[in-house]
Design a protein around this motif. Structure first.
Motif, short mmCIF file in Angstrom:
data_model
loop_
_atom_site.label_atom_id
_atom_site.label_comp_id
_atom_site.label_asym_id
_atom_site.label_seq_id
_atom_site.Cartn_x
_atom_site.Cartn_y
_atom_site.Cartn_z
N LEU A 1 47.27 46.21 28.35
CA LEU A 1 47.66 45.04 27.96
C LEU A 1 47.32 44.38 26.68
CD1 LEU A 1 45.90 43.46 31.31
CD2 LEU A 1 48.29 43.88 30.67
N THR A 2 46.50 45.36 25.86
CA THR A 2 46.22 44.95 24.74
C THR A 2 46.40 46.44 23.85
OG1 THR A 2 44.62 43.71 25.44
CG2 THR A 2 44.56 44.03 22.96
N PRO A 3 47.64 46.73 23.25
CA PRO A 3 47.90 48.11 22.90
C PRO A 3 47.23 48.40 21.67
CG PRO A 3 49.97 46.66 23.14
CD PRO A 3 48.81 45.95 23.29
N GLY B 1 41.72 50.21 36.93
CA GLY B 1 42.75 49.26 36.58
C GLY B 1 43.05 49.84 35.04
N LEU B 2 42.25 50.35 34.22
CA LEU B 2 42.02 50.51 32.97
C LEU B 2 43.20 51.67 32.32
CD1 LEU B 2 38.35 50.25 31.85
CD2 LEU B 2 40.29 48.34 31.42
N ALA C 1 32.27 44.55 39.18
CA ALA C 1 32.90 45.43 38.52
C ALA C 1 34.31 45.14 38.18
CB ALA C 1 33.05 46.69 39.39
N GLU C 2 34.92 44.29 38.95
CA GLU C 2 36.30 43.87 38.45
C GLU C 2 36.24 43.02 37.45
OE1 GLU C 2 40.47 43.35 39.14
OE2 GLU C 2 39.01 44.83 39.86
N THR C 3 35.28 42.15 37.36
CA THR C 3 35.02 41.22 36.07
C THR C 3 35.05 42.19 34.92
OG1 THR C 3 34.20 39.45 37.39
CG2 THR C 3 33.68 39.55 35.21
N LEU C 4 34.23 43.21 35.12
CA LEU C 4 33.98 44.35 33.95
C LEU C 4 35.34 44.69 33.34
CD1 LEU C 4 32.20 45.95 31.97
CD2 LEU C 4 31.83 47.24 33.71
N PHE C 5 36.09 45.43 34.36
CA PHE C 5 37.25 46.10 34.10
C PHE C 5 38.25 45.22 33.64
CE2 PHE C 5 35.15 49.12 37.20
CZ PHE C 5 34.89 49.92 36.28
N SER D 1 37.75 42.43 32.09
CA SER D 1 37.50 42.03 30.44
C SER D 1 38.05 42.89 29.60
CB SER D 1 36.01 41.71 30.44
OG SER D 1 35.62 40.66 31.39
N LEU D 2 37.62 44.13 29.75
CA LEU D 2 38.02 45.29 28.86
C LEU D 2 39.36 45.40 28.79
CD1 LEU D 2 35.25 47.99 29.81
CD2 LEU D 2 35.24 46.25 27.98
N ALA D 3 40.14 45.21 29.98
CA ALA D 3 41.66 45.36 30.05
C ALA D 3 42.37 44.22 29.09
CB ALA D 3 42.23 45.39 31.49
#
Length: 415
Positions: free
Chosen positions: A26-28, A132-133, A294-298, A300-302
């Motif tokens: 999502l963020t190259p 999902g990353l 855990a979903e919030t963490l991943f 955010s990073l995505a």
């Protein structure tokens, strides 16, 4: 010297083993690097154990480097994490079936033939599937490389509050501050049962503290050319990366891009989790990732958003009383595809949820939704963390039961 260091680095070529069904970046400009601490005993005899029939991973971390290179987050994934291992090429002409097990098994499955490329591929597929990353790069290092890096900076200071006597880690330390090198440094980051609560989570915390101290020591010591060369020799000799990072130039470019990140914006954390024993009383060895944290963490990073560690941990403590085993769900098929509700129900049961009913929705829908009755908002958040893209609304009519309606855009059950 340059060519020697450059030639030390092994390249793992696994692109053709990852398949097409991978998460989208999502963020190259941002980078996600999977770092593996390998349990390879090459050159060490049976000093730290032997007789393995396949490759082993001791430590798993995702290093997220922000697109603007102003912050970075290191997420440790406990090796005892109970997750879904996707189908992987074993390297012997056979393919493993998808199943649930602890996450470090992925490296072993892919490495059955002794090929690090296969081990890396299965580890990456498993991490991508459960987070999902999109993983952009891969790095692994074995025990010898770690010891050499510590020795090159004349050791790292640690301050254990109590004495340590761990025969498995070959470690005997007195309480109090002391500088560790070589075998003692390796033993300290590997010790588990003889200190604290004996868990892998406690060991992860010590590893994170040690890495921070090693990074700080390296910044002060590596202006010395001899120390720098020794550090790089140890680092590169035990390093395997993806083919795009396999060289001094790409590694130097990566290091140069992140060297300006201040210490207070380099965050070390562990994916929120709880003992699986709370869902499965007979399993006293593994942990389950806690949702929705855990979903919030991943997520955010995505989306390349800096993670607030204190807020994440506080949220986990507040909702930690609710686990999937306490969440009752009815699954309705709104896709028009026969058997979809039963398929999703099986995945939910595998994740620990109580599925009380399956059936067809009144009409086909495009988006997956979770509807919950009054008082079950927290239960709904636990379920929504496992069902990416689902919309959550109140107003459920079944007392004590959430309704999951599967839509055409359903993305699967996480973990």
């Amino acid at each position: 010297m340059y060519h020697r260091l450059d030639g030390n680095i092994d390249a793992a070529d696994f692109d053709d083993r990852l398949g097409d069904n991978r998460p989208v970046s999502l963020t190259p400009g941002a980078k996600n690097i999977l770092v593996v601490g390998s349990d390879s005993r090459d050159g060490m005899g049976d000093e730290y154990g032997g007789g393995f029939t396949t490759m082993q991973s001791d430590t798993l971390m995702i290093v997220h480097v922000a697109a603007d290179r102003k912050w970075a987050t290191v997420v440790s994934l406990p090796r005892d994490s109970w997750v879904e291992i996707p189908s992987c090429d074993k390297g012997n002409g056979n393919t493993s079936a998808p199943h649930h097990f602890k996450i470090n098994e992925a490296y072993a499955i892919g490495g059955m033939s002794g090929d690090v490329s296969g081990a890396a591929a299965c580890a990456i597929k498993t991490v991508e599937h459960n987070t999902g990353l999109r993983i952009d790069h891969y790095m692994s290092m074995d025990f010898n490389g770690f010891k050499g890096m510590v020795d090159a900076v004349d050791g790292v200071e640690v301050c254990p509050e109590t004495a340590i006597n761990d025969k498995k880690a070959h470690l005997q330390l007195e309480a109090g501050c002391q500088t560790l090198k070589g075998e003692n440094a390796l033993g300290y980051v590997r010790t588990r049962y003889s200190i604290g609560d004996g868990s892998d989570l406690g060991r992860i915390g010590r590893q994170q503290e040690f890495m921070e101290a090693l990074a700080a020591k390296a910044q002060t010591k590596l202006t010395d050319p001899a120390a720098l060369y020794g550090f790089l020799e140890a680092f590169t000799s035990s390093l395997t990366t993806d083919k795009d990072l396999a060289g001094i130039r790409p590694l130097y470019d990566l290091a140069s891009s992140v060297k300006g990140i201040p210490a207070n914006r380099l965050t070390f954390l562990t994916v929120p989790n709880y003992p699986r024993e709370r869902d499965v009383p007979t399993d006293k060895a593994n942990v389950v990732w806690q949702y929705p944290q855990a979903e919030t963490l991943f997520t955010s990073l995505a989306k390349d958003r800096e993670v607030n560690k204190k807020a994440l941990e506080a949220s986990a403590r507040r909702s930690g009383a609710i686990t999937p085993s306490q969440v009752r769900v009815q699954v309705l098929n709104g896709t028009g595809t026969p058997g979809k509700a039963a398929e999703v129900a099986e995945d939910l049961r595998g994740a620990g949820f109580q599925v009380v009913l399956t059936g067809n929705a009144p009409e086909d829908v495009s988006r997956t939704t979770i509807t919950y009755p009054d008082g079950l908002a927290t239960h709904a958040s636990v379920l929504s963390g496992r069902v990416p893209g689902a919309a959550t609304t109140s107003g459920g009519s079944a007392p004590g039961v959430l309704t999951l309606t599967i839509g055409d855009r359903f993305q699967g059950v996480r973990g």
